[in-house]
Design an enzyme around this catalytic site. Sequence first.
Site, PDB file in Angstrom:
ATOM      1  N   CYS A  56     -13.916  -2.419   5.408  1.00  0.00           N
ATOM      2  CA  CYS A  56     -13.008  -1.569   4.641  1.00  0.00           C
ATOM      3  C   CYS A  56     -13.732  -0.639   3.673  1.00  0.00           C
ATOM      4  O   CYS A  56     -13.216   0.433   3.360  1.00  0.00           O
ATOM      5  CB  CYS A  56     -11.989  -2.426   3.886  1.00  0.00           C
ATOM      6  SG  CYS A  56     -10.821  -3.265   4.984  1.00  0.00           S
ATOM      7  N   ARG A 112       0.849  -1.198   0.000  1.00  0.00           N
ATOM      8  CA  ARG A 112       0.000   0.000   0.000  1.00  0.00           C
ATOM      9  C   ARG A 112       0.884   1.247   0.000  1.00  0.00           C
ATOM     10  O   ARG A 112       1.817   1.352   0.804  1.00  0.00           O
ATOM     11  CB  ARG A 112      -0.908  -0.014   1.225  1.00  0.00           C
ATOM     12  CG  ARG A 112      -1.946   1.087   1.265  1.00  0.00           C
ATOM     13  CD  ARG A 112      -2.846   0.926   2.481  1.00  0.00           C
ATOM     14  NE  ARG A 112      -3.653  -0.287   2.385  1.00  0.00           N
ATOM     15  CZ  ARG A 112      -4.093  -0.975   3.431  1.00  0.00           C
ATOM     16  NH1 ARG A 112      -3.779  -0.586   4.660  1.00  0.00           N
ATOM     17  NH2 ARG A 112      -4.840  -2.043   3.268  1.00  0.00           N
ATOM     18  N   ARG A 119      -3.005   6.023  10.035  1.00  0.00           N
ATOM     19  CA  ARG A 119      -2.978   5.634   8.621  1.00  0.00           C
ATOM     20  C   ARG A 119      -3.053   6.874   7.727  1.00  0.00           C
ATOM     21  O   ARG A 119      -2.921   8.004   8.185  1.00  0.00           O
ATOM     22  CB  ARG A 119      -4.150   4.690   8.335  1.00  0.00           C
ATOM     23  CG  ARG A 119      -4.135   3.392   9.174  1.00  0.00           C
ATOM     24  CD  ARG A 119      -3.059   2.419   8.735  1.00  0.00           C
ATOM     25  NE  ARG A 119      -3.116   1.154   9.460  1.00  0.00           N
ATOM     26  CZ  ARG A 119      -3.881   0.114   9.130  1.00  0.00           C
ATOM     27  NH1 ARG A 119      -4.687   0.184   8.091  1.00  0.00           N
ATOM     28  NH2 ARG A 119      -3.850  -0.995   9.836  1.00  0.00           N
ATOM     29  N   LYS A 151      -7.369   6.216  12.365  1.00  0.00           N
ATOM     30  CA  LYS A 151      -7.723   6.832  11.089  1.00  0.00           C
ATOM     31  C   LYS A 151      -8.227   8.259  11.287  1.00  0.00           C
ATOM     32  O   LYS A 151      -9.016   8.525  12.196  1.00  0.00           O
ATOM     33  CB  LYS A 151      -8.787   5.992  10.381  1.00  0.00           C
ATOM     34  CG  LYS A 151      -8.311   4.576  10.055  1.00  0.00           C
ATOM     35  CD  LYS A 151      -9.375   3.756   9.365  1.00  0.00           C
ATOM     36  CE  LYS A 151      -8.849   2.374   8.998  1.00  0.00           C
ATOM     37  NZ  LYS A 151      -9.879   1.546   8.311  1.00  0.00           N
ATOM     38  N   LYS A 174      -4.899   0.230  14.613  1.00  0.00           N
ATOM     39  CA  LYS A 174      -4.822   1.295  13.618  1.00  0.00           C
ATOM     40  C   LYS A 174      -5.642   2.505  14.056  1.00  0.00           C
ATOM     41  O   LYS A 174      -6.589   2.391  14.847  1.00  0.00           O
ATOM     42  CB  LYS A 174      -5.328   0.783  12.282  1.00  0.00           C
ATOM     43  CG  LYS A 174      -6.751   0.244  12.314  1.00  0.00           C
ATOM     44  CD  LYS A 174      -7.082  -0.461  11.013  1.00  0.00           C
ATOM     45  CE  LYS A 174      -8.450  -1.150  11.104  1.00  0.00           C
ATOM     46  NZ  LYS A 174      -8.766  -1.917   9.896  1.00  0.00           N
ATOM     47  N   CYS A 178     -16.134  -9.313   4.377  1.00  0.00           N
ATOM     48  CA  CYS A 178     -16.105  -9.674   5.798  1.00  0.00           C
ATOM     49  C   CYS A 178     -16.555  -8.466   6.595  1.00  0.00           C
ATOM     50  O   CYS A 178     -16.737  -7.380   6.040  1.00  0.00           O
ATOM     51  CB  CYS A 178     -14.709 -10.143   6.209  1.00  0.00           C
ATOM     52  SG  CYS A 178     -13.549  -8.799   6.565  1.00  0.00           S
ATOM     53  N   CYS A 224     -14.868  -3.795  -1.235  1.00  0.00           N
ATOM     54  CA  CYS A 224     -13.493  -4.095  -0.831  1.00  0.00           C
ATOM     55  C   CYS A 224     -12.897  -5.137  -1.771  1.00  0.00           C
ATOM     56  O   CYS A 224     -13.580  -5.702  -2.620  1.00  0.00           O
ATOM     57  CB  CYS A 224     -13.459  -4.592   0.612  1.00  0.00           C
ATOM     58  SG  CYS A 224     -14.204  -6.219   0.829  1.00  0.00           S
ATOM     59  N   CYS A 280      -7.413 -11.290  -0.072  1.00  0.00           N
ATOM     60  CA  CYS A 280      -7.546 -10.907   1.335  1.00  0.00           C
ATOM     61  C   CYS A 280      -7.730 -12.147   2.208  1.00  0.00           C
ATOM     62  O   CYS A 280      -8.656 -12.942   1.998  1.00  0.00           O
ATOM     63  CB  CYS A 280      -8.720  -9.960   1.527  1.00  0.00           C
ATOM     64  SG  CYS A 280      -8.962  -9.488   3.256  1.00  0.00           S
TER      65      CYS A 280
END
Length: 572
Positions: A486, A81, A150, A218, A216, A482, A437, A443
Site C-alpha cells: 500500500c 475510505r 479506485r 488503479k 482493484k 505486509c 501503511c 489492518c
Amino acid sequence: MSDNNLMNPNSARSDVEEIKLRTNHLRGNLAESLKDPITASITEDENRLMKFHGSYMQDDRDLRNERQKQKLEPAFQFMVRVRAPGGVVTPDQWLMIDRIAQQYANGSIRLTTRQSFQVHGVMKWSMKPMIREVNEALLTTLAACGDVNRNVMCGPNPHQSELHGEVYEWAGKLSRHLEPQTRAYHEIWLDGEKVAGTEPEDEQEPIYGKVYLPRKFKIGIAVPPSNDVDVFSQDLGFIAIVENGKLAGFNVTVGGGMGMSHGDPKTYPQVGQVIGFVRPDQVIELAEKTVTIQRDYGDRCTRKHARFKYTIDDRGIDWFIGELTARLGWKPEPARPFHFDNNGDRYGWVKGSDGKWHLTLFIQNGRIVDQDDYPLMTGLREIAKVHTGDFRLTPNQNLIIGGVKTQQKKKIEELAKKYGLTEGAHLSALRRNSMACVALPTCGLAMAESERYFPTLLSKIEPMLEEFGLQNDDIVIRMTGCPNGCARPALAEIALIGKAVGKYNLYLGGGFAGDRLNRLYKENIGEAEILDSLKPILAHYAKDRQNGERFGDFTIRAGYVREVRSGQDFHS
C-alpha cells in the site's frame, strides 16, 4: 466478452466472483444486516461486498487475544475510505471529514497514499449516518475499495498551477466516467428510492457488467519532472506531455502494480510499460477500453493472479496493444519524450502561476491526530474555518494548504505557527521522503508494525545520517506491514516489508524517480540487523558516491543488489 474465464461455465470461479454474481449489483443483505444492533459485525460475504461501498470490517488486534480469553467477540469496527479524485477538497469538506472522525470514528484522520481519506474505528450503527454526511458534503465512499477503478490520482503540485489544474480536471473526468452505475449505494446508505418498474437484476453496468473487475484497478496522472503519483505503479498511468507551454496529451503506461505474497514467486510487483501517446480528448475512451480488457481477460479464478499486471505479463504487451487497438478502432501514437527527476514533495510556501500561495506540510505517515505536544488536527481545523482556497492531499501522504490569497497568507502563517504545523525543515531528508501503511492494530493483513513503529526506526537511522553527513540528502524509504504494497515499497530506494511481528525483509535499489523496482537484500531481520545492515552501506555511499548519484543507483553500482527493471525478474 471474449475468453472471459468468468463466463466459461467450466472455470472454477473464486469465492468473491460468486459473491458478486449473487448480490444483485452489490446489494446483498447489507441493508438488513445494518439494522441489526446486537452484533458489531457482519458476515464475511457482506464484508467482501462492503468494500465496493468504501469500507472494510476490521477488529482491534491489540485487544484480540484478551477478548478471546474473555470469550467475547473481537472488537469489530469499520474503516471507511472517502474518495476525492486528485486529492483536492474544499475547507467545508475538510471540516466534514474532521467532524465525522471525531463523532463516529477514533478521532483521527488518515491521508492515504492514493490521495484519499480514511477514518478508523467506526461502529456498524454509525456507518449509515456517517456516509450520509460524506455525501451531503459532495464526496463519496463509493468505489473507494472493491473490484473497480479506485481513486484517480494526479499531482497536486502547485508550481505550474494552470497545467496542474487542467490535469486535475482530467482526473475528475476519468473518475466520474468509471464510477459504478448501480443504485445499490444510494438505496443502502442514502435511502434512495428504487426506480419504478425496475428490479436490481435489470440494472446495467455498461463498463463493469454484472461481475465488475477481477480485482482493484488503479489510475494515476503524473506531470513531469515530478513522478509524485508513482505512475509506473499504476494499472493505467498517464504522463502529461507539455509542448509550447500547453498540454499536448499523455503518454500511456499499463501494467504496474505493487502487491505480492511472501514465498510465492508467481506473485511480484511490477512497473508499467509505456505503450504510446494520446491526445486529451482520447483519454476517456482509452481508459474505458483498457478497463474492459481487464474485465474480459483478467483471472477470475485465482485472486492473487487477478491484477492487470498479470493479464499483460501472461499474454504479452503486443497482445494488449493489439486488443486495445481493435476495441478503439485506432492506435495510440508513438510515445513522446519525457523525464522524471523525483517522486517526492516540495515543502513550505511556493507561489503558483496564478499569484496564489501554497503551503506544503509534512504529515508523518499521513496520520492527523492531536497529540499533547502537537495539536495537528486542531490546527488544521482552525485553518479550515478561515481558509478560502483548498486542501490538497499529496500522493506521499502530505498536505498542501492551497490557493491562499496574498492578503490571507499572514493569517494562515500565524495559525500554522500557533499550532506548530511544520513543513519538516528541522527533520532529516530521509524522514521527509518516508511513507508507511497503517498496518497494526487495524489492518487484518498486517504481519508486522508499520505506521506506529516507523518513526522510531527512523530516529535510530538518523544518527547514522548525521555521522556520515547525509542528513540533508533525499533518500526514499518506505515501510509496509505486509507485502500487499500500500505504501508502494517496491519502488523505494530502501524498503522494509513486514514478514512477522518485529521482522522485515530489507530491499534496496529502487529508483529515486519511481521508475525502477528494488531487490531483496536481507530476509526476515529485526531492528538490530536492519541498523547493522544499513550503516556500512550508508557509510560507503557517503564516501564513494559519484557526483549527483542517488542512493538506489549507488547500491546497484556498488554491487549490493542487482538492477530490476521488470517484476518478472524480481525474485531471480
